[in-house]
Write a protein that holds these residues in place. Structure first.
Motif, PDB file in Angstrom:
ATOM      1  N   UNK A  83      21.917  10.958  20.039  1.00 37.90           N
ATOM      2  CA  UNK A  83      23.158  11.467  19.441  1.00 37.90           C
ATOM      3  C   UNK A  83      24.026  12.158  20.485  1.00 37.90           C
ATOM      4  N   UNK A  84      23.399  12.922  21.401  1.00 39.25           N
ATOM      5  CA  UNK A  84      24.143  13.641  22.425  1.00 39.25           C
ATOM      6  C   UNK A  84      24.918  12.685  23.334  1.00 39.25           C
ATOM      7  N   UNK A  85      24.334  11.510  23.594  1.00 38.32           N
ATOM      8  CA  UNK A  85      24.986  10.561  24.498  1.00 38.32           C
ATOM      9  C   UNK A  85      26.295  10.047  23.926  1.00 38.32           C
ATOM     10  N   UNK A  86      26.441  10.086  22.597  1.00 34.39           N
ATOM     11  CA  UNK A  86      27.676   9.624  21.970  1.00 34.39           C
ATOM     12  C   UNK A  86      27.999   8.189  22.361  1.00 34.39           C
ATOM     13  N   UNK A  87      29.187   7.993  22.907  1.00 33.91           N
ATOM     14  CA  UNK A  87      29.601   6.663  23.364  1.00 33.91           C
ATOM     15  C   UNK A  87      29.367   6.487  24.866  1.00 33.91           C
ATOM     16  N   UNK A  88      28.537   7.342  25.437  1.00 28.10           N
ATOM     17  CA  UNK A  88      28.256   7.278  26.862  1.00 28.10           C
ATOM     18  C   UNK A  88      27.103   6.343  27.186  1.00 28.10           C
ATOM     19  N   UNK A  89      26.289   6.763  28.141  1.00 29.49           N
ATOM     20  CA  UNK A  89      25.162   5.948  28.602  1.00 29.49           C
ATOM     21  C   UNK A  89      23.890   6.769  28.522  1.00 29.49           C
ATOM     22  N   UNK A  90      22.817   6.161  28.010  1.00 35.04           N
ATOM     23  CA  UNK A  90      21.520   6.818  27.913  1.00 35.04           C
ATOM     24  C   UNK A  90      20.512   6.047  28.743  1.00 35.04           C
ATOM     25  N   UNK A  91      19.909   6.719  29.727  1.00 33.68           N
ATOM     26  CA  UNK A  91      18.870   6.118  30.562  1.00 33.68           C
ATOM     27  C   UNK A  91      17.505   6.613  30.113  1.00 33.68           C
ATOM     28  N   UNK A  92      16.635   5.689  29.726  1.00 34.60           N
ATOM     29  CA  UNK A  92      15.242   6.011  29.415  1.00 34.60           C
ATOM     30  C   UNK A  92      14.414   5.648  30.638  1.00 34.60           C
ATOM     31  N   UNK A  93      14.066   6.657  31.427  1.00 32.62           N
ATOM     32  CA  UNK A  93      13.339   6.439  32.677  1.00 32.62           C
ATOM     33  C   UNK A  93      11.837   6.409  32.410  1.00 32.62           C
ATOM     34  N   UNK A  94      11.112   5.635  33.224  1.00 37.49           N
ATOM     35  CA  UNK A  94       9.662   5.458  33.080  1.00 37.49           C
ATOM     36  C   UNK A  94       9.322   5.051  31.655  1.00 37.49           C
ATOM     37  N   UNK A  95      10.027   4.051  31.167  1.00 31.67           N
ATOM     38  CA  UNK A  95       9.861   3.566  29.799  1.00 31.67           C
ATOM     39  C   UNK A  95       8.439   3.095  29.539  1.00 31.67           C
ATOM     40  N   UNK A  96       7.713   2.710  30.596  1.00 37.59           N
ATOM     41  CA  UNK A  96       6.336   2.237  30.435  1.00 37.59           C
ATOM     42  C   UNK A  96       5.405   3.341  29.954  1.00 37.59           C
ATOM     43  N   UNK A  97       5.827   4.613  30.076  1.00 41.52           N
ATOM     44  CA  UNK A  97       4.996   5.743  29.633  1.00 41.52           C
ATOM     45  C   UNK A  97       5.156   6.041  28.147  1.00 41.52           C
ATOM     46  N   UNK A  98       6.070   5.362  27.480  1.00 37.26           N
ATOM     47  CA  UNK A  98       6.327   5.640  26.063  1.00 37.26           C
ATOM     48  C   UNK A  98       5.124   5.209  25.214  1.00 37.26           C
ATOM     49  N   UNK A  99       4.612   6.058  24.333  1.00 33.55           N
ATOM     50  CA  UNK A  99       3.474   5.686  23.481  1.00 33.55           C
ATOM     51  C   UNK A  99       3.829   4.487  22.598  1.00 33.55           C
ATOM     52  N   UNK A 100       2.829   3.726  22.212  1.00 28.59           N
ATOM     53  CA  UNK A 100       3.052   2.516  21.416  1.00 28.59           C
ATOM     54  C   UNK A 100       3.762   2.822  20.095  1.00 28.59           C
ATOM     55  N   UNK A 101       3.413   3.950  19.464  1.00 25.00           N
ATOM     56  CA  UNK A 101       4.051   4.287  18.191  1.00 25.00           C
ATOM     57  C   UNK A 101       5.555   4.496  18.365  1.00 25.00           C
ATOM     58  N   UNK A 102       5.937   5.128  19.456  1.00 24.36           N
ATOM     59  CA  UNK A 102       7.355   5.336  19.717  1.00 24.36           C
ATOM     60  C   UNK A 102       8.040   4.050  20.173  1.00 24.36           C
ATOM     61  N   UNK A 103       7.267   3.182  20.813  1.00 25.33           N
ATOM     62  CA  UNK A 103       7.829   1.887  21.201  1.00 25.33           C
ATOM     63  C   UNK A 103       8.291   1.118  19.962  1.00 25.33           C
ATOM     64  N   UNK A 104       7.510   1.196  18.884  1.00 29.14           N
ATOM     65  CA  UNK A 104       7.880   0.509  17.642  1.00 29.14           C
ATOM     66  C   UNK A 104       9.183   1.079  17.083  1.00 29.14           C
ATOM     67  N   UNK A 105       9.348   2.387  17.138  1.00 27.65           N
ATOM     68  CA  UNK A 105      10.577   3.003  16.632  1.00 27.65           C
ATOM     69  C   UNK A 105      11.765   2.665  17.523  1.00 27.65           C
ATOM     70  N   UNK A 106      11.526   2.615  18.842  1.00 30.81           N
ATOM     71  CA  UNK A 106      12.609   2.263  19.754  1.00 30.81           C
ATOM     72  C   UNK A 106      13.045   0.822  19.529  1.00 30.81           C
ATOM     73  N   UNK A 107      12.108  -0.051  19.234  1.00 28.89           N
ATOM     74  CA  UNK A 107      12.441  -1.448  18.964  1.00 28.89           C
ATOM     75  C   UNK A 107      13.424  -1.542  17.802  1.00 28.89           C
ATOM     76  N   UNK A 108      13.176  -0.776  16.752  1.00 29.48           N
ATOM     77  CA  UNK A 108      14.078  -0.794  15.591  1.00 29.48           C
ATOM     78  C   UNK A 108      15.465  -0.282  15.975  1.00 29.48           C
ATOM     79  N   UNK A 109      15.491   0.759  16.810  1.00 36.70           N
ATOM     80  CA  UNK A 109      16.777   1.312  17.239  1.00 36.70           C
ATOM     81  C   UNK A 109      17.562   0.268  18.030  1.00 36.70           C
ATOM     82  N   UNK A 110      16.879  -0.415  18.936  1.00 34.06           N
ATOM     83  CA  UNK A 110      17.550  -1.412  19.772  1.00 34.06           C
ATOM     84  C   UNK A 110      18.060  -2.571  18.921  1.00 34.06           C
ATOM     85  N   UNK A 111      17.262  -2.982  17.944  1.00 38.26           N
ATOM     86  CA  UNK A 111      17.644  -4.140  17.125  1.00 38.26           C
ATOM     87  C   UNK A 111      18.731  -3.795  16.115  1.00 38.26           C
TER      88      UNK A 111
END
Length: 315
Positions: A83-111
């Motif tokens: 939400x803070x990024x607004x219409x800007x850019x959000x960088x998720x660094x070291x994305x490989x460290x994200x837990x699998x449960x959060x990966x599922x939620x991120x997938x929904x956000x991206x889609x």
């Protein structure tokens, strides 16, 4: 690099998700910021979430925010980075460290381009440009079951790989000159150049910490340089040593000679690992970034081992 920059300029104005790959210190965060700065979003926020820096239980709130009462300690609403990024850019660094449960939620956000704060049933639109970065090969992480394949496909729409500095030696000289000018101006130092001998050492070194390490070496040299030119003596001891692409691991000692007969396997492993870490720290002038790179582990893993084995004083 010229071809990569042409592609960056072509994709920067778009909303396409971008995946940046490469070793730690190769400049992924700087490239993400460059993409932001040459895009129409340049006047909007550029935010970074380091997925390896926070515990898993806090990461979801960091990304999506939470509402009051969502969990123990949530005494007020909190706005997340999406939400803070607004219409800007959000960088998720070291994305490989994200837990699998959060990966599922991120997938929904991206889609779906929507997300819900923790504890809320109300969706919010994601308006930011998403860039993700990883210093690991995500294909291998998917094969090992540590990263979702469907998320990888959704993130890897446009991918850029930044080679390590040892494979881009032609960049060492111009980068070092630019960094020298930057640090000299910032600190009011009358340092204007680098000697041929010092340049030869910089170009021969294997740079396990990549551009980030080069930046630290040049900043140190500018700070310590007594004259107008950086000399070989102003560089770190590791850079001054003859470059060696591969450092052979010390030959293991015979257990029958060096290990007590009543030692457990765990104790033997701990003693060997402690000795190896101490040797690597000494070789790298106690630089934890280079030490972690030599040992083939992340800097966070090295920190944990230093704590576990009581080596904080050594580093």
């Amino acid at each position: 690099m010229g071809r990569l920059m042409e592609q960056v300029q072509r994709v920067a104005p778009q909303q396409t998700t971008i995946l940046l790959g490469g070793e730690t210190g190769t400049g992924k965060t700087r490239l993400a910021r460059l993409i932001h700065e040459i895009s129409p979003r340049r006047d909007q926020p550029f935010l970074v979430v380091n997925c390896a820096a926070l515990p898993a239980e806090l990461m979801e709130s960091e990304m999506f925010g939470h509402v009051k009462g969502a969990f123990t300690g949530a005494d007020r609403d909190r706005t997340g980075k999406f939400a803070e990024a607004g219409r800007g850019t959000l960088l998720l660094d070291e994305i490989d460290s994200l837990p699998l449960a959060l990966q599922a939620k991120l997938l929904r956000v991206v889609e779906e381009r929507t997300f819900e704060p923790v504890g809320s049933n109300h969706s919010q639109p994601m308006q930011a440009r998403l860039i993700v970065a990883s210093n690991r090969c995500l294909e291998k992480e998917v094969a090992a079951g540590r990263f979702r394949g469907d998320l990888h496909y959704r993130l890897d729409v446009v991918g850029f790989f930044l080679p390590p500095l040892r494979e881009r030696r032609e960049l060492i000289r111009p980068l070092a000159e630019r960094l020298l000018a930057e640090f000299a101006a910032r600190n009011g130092r009358a340092v204007t150049g680098i000697t041929v001998e010092a340049f030869q050492a910089l170009e021969a070194y294997h740079w396990p910490g990549n551009i980030r390490e080069l930046r630290n070496v040049v900043e140190r040299a500018v700070a310590l340089c007594p004259g107008v030119e950086v000399q070989l003596a102003d560089l770190t001891e590791a850079v001054r040593r003859p470059a060696r692409e591969e450092r052979p691991a010390p030959a293991p000692q015979s257990p029958a000679v060096s290990v007590p007969s009543d030692a457990t396997l765990a104790k033997i492993k701990e003693e060997a690992e402690t000795a190896r870490i101490i040797e690597a720290l000494e070789r790298n002038d106690n630089n934890r970034l280079r030490t972690a790179a030599e040992l083939g582990i992340s800097r966070m893993t090295l920190y944990k081992k230093l704590h576990r084995y009581g080596l904080i004083g050594v580093a």
